[in-house]
Design a protein around this motif. Structure first.
Motif, PDB file in Angstrom:
ATOM      1  N   HIS A 251     -14.914   3.716 -41.177  1.00  0.00           N
ATOM      2  CA  HIS A 251     -13.819   4.392 -41.865  1.00  0.00           C
ATOM      3  C   HIS A 251     -13.907   4.200 -43.369  1.00  0.00           C
TER       4      HIS A 251
ATOM      5  N   PRO B 119     -11.347  10.859 -38.527  1.00  0.00           N
ATOM      6  CA  PRO B 119     -10.040  10.273 -38.243  1.00  0.00           C
ATOM      7  C   PRO B 119     -10.006   9.510 -36.914  1.00  0.00           C
ATOM      8  N   ASN B 120      -9.010   8.691 -36.746  1.00  0.00           N
ATOM      9  CA  ASN B 120      -8.794   7.969 -35.489  1.00  0.00           C
ATOM     10  C   ASN B 120      -8.707   8.963 -34.349  1.00  0.00           C
ATOM     11  N   GLY B 121      -9.333   8.638 -33.271  1.00  0.00           N
ATOM     12  CA  GLY B 121      -9.239   9.480 -32.084  1.00  0.00           C
ATOM     13  C   GLY B 121     -10.118  10.713 -32.123  1.00  0.00           C
ATOM     14  N   SER B 122     -10.992  10.816 -33.121  1.00  0.00           N
ATOM     15  CA  SER B 122     -11.805  12.030 -33.216  1.00  0.00           C
ATOM     16  C   SER B 122     -12.978  12.014 -32.240  1.00  0.00           C
ATOM     17  N   GLY B 123     -13.295  10.838 -31.679  1.00  0.00           N
ATOM     18  CA  GLY B 123     -14.361  10.798 -30.674  1.00  0.00           C
ATOM     19  C   GLY B 123     -15.573   9.975 -31.070  1.00  0.00           C
ATOM     20  N   LYS B 124     -15.479   9.207 -32.137  1.00  0.00           N
ATOM     21  CA  LYS B 124     -16.630   8.440 -32.629  1.00  0.00           C
ATOM     22  C   LYS B 124     -17.093   7.401 -31.599  1.00  0.00           C
ATOM     23  N   SER B 125     -16.117   6.618 -31.102  1.00  0.00           N
ATOM     24  CA  SER B 125     -16.493   5.595 -30.119  1.00  0.00           C
ATOM     25  C   SER B 125     -16.938   6.234 -28.815  1.00  0.00           C
ATOM     26  N   THR B 126     -16.350   7.362 -28.495  1.00  0.00           N
ATOM     27  CA  THR B 126     -16.761   8.060 -27.276  1.00  0.00           C
ATOM     28  C   THR B 126     -18.227   8.470 -27.374  1.00  0.00           C
TER      29      THR B 126
ATOM     30  N   ILE C 165     -13.229  12.654 -20.307  1.00  0.00           N
ATOM     31  CA  ILE C 165     -12.836  11.640 -19.344  1.00  0.00           C
ATOM     32  C   ILE C 165     -11.717  12.225 -18.493  1.00  0.00           C
TER      33      ILE C 165
ATOM     34  N   GLN D 134     -17.257  -1.671 -31.041  1.00  0.00           N
ATOM     35  CA  GLN D 134     -16.066  -1.755 -31.893  1.00  0.00           C
ATOM     36  C   GLN D 134     -15.223  -2.956 -31.452  1.00  0.00           C
TER      37      GLN D 134
ATOM     38  N   ILE E  68     -13.373  15.397 -24.750  1.00  0.00           N
ATOM     39  CA  ILE E  68     -13.272  14.597 -25.979  1.00  0.00           C
ATOM     40  C   ILE E  68     -14.352  15.026 -26.973  1.00  0.00           C
TER      41      ILE E  68
ATOM     42  N   GLU F 105     -17.898   0.668 -36.100  1.00  0.00           N
ATOM     43  CA  GLU F 105     -16.920  -0.057 -36.934  1.00  0.00           C
ATOM     44  C   GLU F 105     -17.218  -1.544 -37.023  1.00  0.00           C
TER      45      GLU F 105
ATOM     46  N   LYS G  77     -10.391  15.497 -19.335  1.00  0.00           N
ATOM     47  CA  LYS G  77      -9.930  15.660 -20.714  1.00  0.00           C
ATOM     48  C   LYS G  77     -11.146  15.718 -21.625  1.00  0.00           C
TER      49      LYS G  77
HETATM   50  N1  LIG Z   1     -10.826   5.512 -21.359  1.00  0.00           N
HETATM   51  C1  LIG Z   1     -10.144   6.525 -21.909  1.00  0.00           C
HETATM   52  N2  LIG Z   1      -9.188   7.152 -21.184  1.00  0.00           N
HETATM   53  C2  LIG Z   1      -8.489   8.179 -21.717  1.00  0.00           C
HETATM   54  N3  LIG Z   1      -8.669   8.630 -22.949  1.00  0.00           N
HETATM   55  C3  LIG Z   1      -9.599   8.054 -23.715  1.00  0.00           C
HETATM   56  C4  LIG Z   1     -10.379   6.966 -23.235  1.00  0.00           C
HETATM   57  N4  LIG Z   1     -11.229   6.583 -24.207  1.00  0.00           N
HETATM   58  C5  LIG Z   1     -10.980   7.390 -25.243  1.00  0.00           C
HETATM   59  N5  LIG Z   1     -10.004   8.285 -24.964  1.00  0.00           N
HETATM   60  C6  LIG Z   1      -9.458   9.288 -25.865  1.00  0.00           C
HETATM   61  O1  LIG Z   1     -10.516   9.969 -26.462  1.00  0.00           O
HETATM   62  C7  LIG Z   1     -10.207  10.266 -27.814  1.00  0.00           C
HETATM   63  C8  LIG Z   1     -11.319   9.766 -28.709  1.00  0.00           C
HETATM   64  O2  LIG Z   1     -11.290   8.318 -28.675  1.00  0.00           O
HETATM   65  P1  LIG Z   1     -12.372   7.465 -29.468  1.00  0.00           P
HETATM   66  O3  LIG Z   1     -12.140   6.050 -29.112  1.00  0.00           O
HETATM   67  O4  LIG Z   1     -13.719   8.035 -29.224  1.00  0.00           O
HETATM   68  O5  LIG Z   1     -11.948   7.724 -30.984  1.00  0.00           O
HETATM   69  P2  LIG Z   1     -12.513   7.096 -32.318  1.00  0.00           P
HETATM   70  O6  LIG Z   1     -12.963   8.227 -33.157  1.00  0.00           O
HETATM   71  O7  LIG Z   1     -13.488   6.051 -32.029  1.00  0.00           O
HETATM   72  O8  LIG Z   1     -11.193   6.476 -32.933  1.00  0.00           O
HETATM   73  P3  LIG Z   1     -10.977   5.163 -33.850  1.00  0.00           P
HETATM   74  O9  LIG Z   1     -11.294   5.547 -35.236  1.00  0.00           O
HETATM   75  O10 LIG Z   1      -9.521   4.890 -33.713  1.00  0.00           O
HETATM   76  O11 LIG Z   1     -11.829   4.095 -33.319  1.00  0.00           O
HETATM   77  C9  LIG Z   1      -8.859   9.657 -28.080  1.00  0.00           C
HETATM   78  O12 LIG Z   1      -7.890  10.683 -27.961  1.00  0.00           O
HETATM   79  C10 LIG Z   1      -8.700   8.659 -27.001  1.00  0.00           C
HETATM   80  O13 LIG Z   1      -7.346   8.469 -26.681  1.00  0.00           O
END
Ligand SMILES: Nc1ncnc2c1ncn2[C@@H]1O[C@H](COP(=O)(O)OP(=O)(O)OP(=O)(O)O)[C@@H](O)[C@H]1O
Ligand SMILES: [Mg+2]
Lengths: 438, 249
Positions: free
Chosen positions: B203, B35-42, B11, B85, B16, B171, B14
């Motif tokens: 998780h 872990p949180n922020g690893s990119g699952k939701s992305t 994004i 989520q 991801i 989630e 950046k």
């Molecule tokens: N719209 C956005 N703008 C900027 N950065 C983003 C955006 N969406 C996600 N990110 C970044 O991308 C990375 C992955 O986010 P993501 O939501 O995919 O993590 P996750 O694995 O689902 O985490 P969680 O377990 O907390 O749900 C994070 O560093 C997040 O800050």
């Protein structure tokens, strides 16, 4: 006033007064005081804090033509058959250019103790009451109305009585000349524990730059429960000014809905005084504007007693170069403890050129109160659109659904089923017809 | 059904997702942890077609076709479903109206007849009962003012009604109490067939006691660093992610 049209000379205030005096001498002190106030203040300008965003100069520049007499061409039932709420099962009072039209009106059997009539016929003995709720207001249009109102509705519901049918007040302007102005005065007196639904609609049959200036005074007794739906759908050049002054008694329930779709400029002043404990007051409004239209809602909700709830919900959909103005002042007087006051104003801008001005104002002189306000101005929410698309809906359907939902939030608060359903269909139809969803 | 090959996405410059490989076949359940922020939701968002993410490399094939080329609604109609989520609140939009429109959009695409109001209500009421949702739910606006648990159940209700081929649950278990967790898991399990698949992001091992996965993947910093069977989830529950991240480094 510079633009006096010599072929159709504008009415001189003095001339108008002579005629009005013939209709009821007892009102003359009110009229004279109104005229004096207006002569003093003149029209408001953008320098007035309460009119910062709404310029009434185009009204000031119109020829001064209060419709003291009914205008020449009458209208027939056939012209009203298809109007909004025209088929609603209701008692109907029809006013044409500020004058009661008995032929077009239908008043059925309401219970004894209920009066549904036009003000001029029923005012005897009440003259001194006129202006008792609106009197303190320094709004120049209230002063003008005091001076020049021709007629309006009088609804009195005695203690413990209900309106058996809703009462529909239908105000139409037929005016064909710019500046023709209907000054309308309504009186609604709901006794203790009384109930009823009142629908007030304002429509135009002509296309001229007419003025509708309506003042409504509402006295709602202890334990009374009143729903009031105001529907403004006037033509594109019309000016609409309305002022509602309500005083609510103990444990009263009052829901006022303002649906503003028409007019070049509309202004609704809402002045609510919550005078006794236990009141629930809801002000609920929807404005949908396009072209050069402007809709302004300006309210003061005064909590003068403890344990009252007031909620204001106003949503605006603004397209083209249109504008929405919202000013919500909540005034909590000392001693009005346990006040619960909520206010939201949401504006959806469908065009880069549309604007919304929103101003919440909390003025709180009691310490044990809950007051919240929130305002948003923005485009349609991308996350919401995405959510709907992931469920298989195409973008235009998604946008349509959100827009309908945004309007629907307001419409669905109307309790009267037939009124709500008719408005819902009308709003949907209007959105479909006007907005491009692709 | 789904082949993800070296998928990279980010994004605003950046990165991801940094090269994801994942194959999901019909009849399988995959769990994705990390872990949180690893990119699952992305990953879930990119598969569902959310705007704002740039795919910078790799591909995702769905039944042999390029998934990333389709608009979100086309993916949905082709049978891809994402349980969010954070489900979005849509005030003013009636749940019945919304869900029937969605169901009929998908049905029309599949060449099935639209459901009329009565048949739709009949069908949806059965499903609501299974999910423990009260009838007033249908009269309420979509997710507006719903509790966290109600929103998640609503996602499962939508999934049940849309009958997807590939369901991605992000989630869906978080914020659910123990009873609701079982109800939601039962809802997912009822959908399991030979011709569909589920990707469950979570998780917690707890959910996987109910929805038993065939494969477990660990996502860290935009890459799958480990895949295994359901015992991997148990191991993670016990030891956390650190050992894996070190092992991968
Ligand atoms: N719209 C956005 N703008 C900027 N950065 C983003 C955006 N969406 C996600 N990110 C970044 O991308 C990375 C992955 O986010 P993501 O939501 O995919 O993590 P996750 O694995 O689902 O985490 P969680 O377990 O907390 O749900 C994070 O560093 C997040 O800050
Ligand atoms: Mg996530």
């Amino acid at each position: 006033m510079s633009q006096v049209d010599t072929a159709n000379p504008a009415v001189e205030p003095v001339e108008a007064f002579t005629k009005l005096e013939q209709n009821g001498a007892a009102l003359m002190p009110l009229r004279k005081a109104g005229l004096a106030r207006f002569s003093e203040s003149g029209y408001s300008t953008l320098r007035d804090e309460d009119w910062r965003f709404t310029n009434v100069k185009p009204i000031a520049e119109l020829p001064f033509r209060p419709t003291i007499d009914p205008l020449g061409q009458g209208i027939g039932q056939d012209q009203l058959g298809n109007v909004t709420f025209g088929q609603l099962d209701a008692d109907r009072l029809v006013f044409v250019d500020g004058h009661f039209n008995a032929d077009l009106s239908q008043i059925g059997d309401q219970p004894s103790g209920v009066t549904v009539t036009h003000l001029v016929s029923g005012l005897a003995g009440l003259e001194r009451e006129a202006g008792s709720l609106s009197g303190g207001d320094d709004n120049p249009f209230v002063a003008l109305n005091d001076a020049f109102f021709t007629d309006g509705a009088l609804i009195r519901i005695a203690d413990n009585q209900c309106l058996t049918k809703p009462v529909h007040l239908l105000f139409v302007t037929t005016a064909g000349k710019d500046g023709e102005a209907a000054h309308i005065r309504n009186w609604i007196i709901a006794g203790a524990n009384s109930q009823g639904t009142i629908i007030e609609s304002h429509l135009s049959l002509g296309q001229a730059a007419t003025v509708t200036n309506v003042v409504t005074e509402t006295r709602i007794g202890d334990g009374a429960n009143l729903e009031h739906v105001k529907f403004q759908d006037q033509s594109a050049k019309a000016f609409h000014l309305a002022s509602l002054h309500s005083e609510l008694g103990r444990d009263a329930r009052y829901a006022f809905h303002s649906i503003a779709l028409g007019a070049r400029l509309s202004r609704n002043n809402l002045r609510m005084r919550l005078a006794k404990p236990g009141i629930e007051c809801v002000l609920n409004g929807l404005y949908m504007m396009r072209g050069q239209q402007l809709a302004d809602h300006h309210m003061i909700v005064e909590h003068a007693a403890p344990h009252c709830d007031s909620h204001e919900y106003f949503n605006g959909i603004l397209d083209d170069q249109s504008r929405g103005v919202f000013h919500g002042r909540i005034l909590v007087q000392p001693g009005a403890q346990k006040t619960d006051a909520k206010q939201t104003n949401k504006n959806l801008l469908l065009s880069d050129d549309a604007t919304a001005n929103t101003k919440p104002q909390l003025e709180i002189y009691a310490d044990d109160v809950k007051c919240t306000h929130g305002a948003t101005i923005g485009e349609m929410d991308d996350d919401s659109i995405f959510y709907l698309r992931t469920r298989g809906l195409d973008p235009s359907t998604a946008r349509r659904m959100l827009l309908h939902g945004f309007a629907g939030e307001i419409v669905e608060r109307i309790r009267h089923d037939a009124v709500r359903e008719e408005l819902d269909a009308l709003v949907w139809g209007r959105l479909e017809a006007v907005h491009k969803f692709d | 059904m789904l082949q993800i090959k070296n998928l990279q996405a980010g994004i605003e410059d950046k990165p991801i997702l940094k090269g994801i490989d994942l194959s999901v076949n019909a009849g399988e359940v995959h769990a994705i942890m990390g872990p949180n922020g690893s990119g699952k939701s992305t990953l879930a968002s990119v598969l569902a077609g959310r705007d704002g993410f740039d795919v910078t490399g790799g591909k995702a094939l769905y039944n042999g076709n390029d998934l990333l080329d389709l608009a979100p609604e086309e993916r949905a109609r082709e049978g891809v479903f994402l349980a969010f989520q954070y489900p979005v609140e849509i005030p003013g939009v009636n749940s019945t109206y919304f869900l029937r429109s969605a169901v009929n959009a998908v049905r029309t695409h599949r060449g099935e007849e639209e459901l009329d109001a009565m048949n739709f209500l009949k069908a949806v009421k059965v499903k609501m009962k299974e999910l423990g949702l009260g009838e007033d739910f249908l009269k309420r606006p979509v997710n507006a003012g719903f509790s966290g648990g109600e929103k998640k159940r609503n996602e499962i209700l939508q999934m049940t009604m849309l009958d997807p081929r590939l369901a991605i649950l992000d989630e869906t278990d978080s914020g659910l109490d123990i009873d609701a967790l079982r109800i939601v898991a039962d809802g997912v399990n009822r959908l399991r067939r030979d011709d569909n698949a589920q990707v469950v992001i979570t998780h917690y091992q707890r959910l996987l006691d109910y929805i038993v996965p065939d494969f477990v993947h660990v996502l860290n910093d935009g890459c799958i660093i480990k895949s295994g069977d359901k015992s991997l989830a148990l191991e993670l529950e016990e030891k956390g992610y650190d050992w894996l991240i070190k092992e991968a480094a």
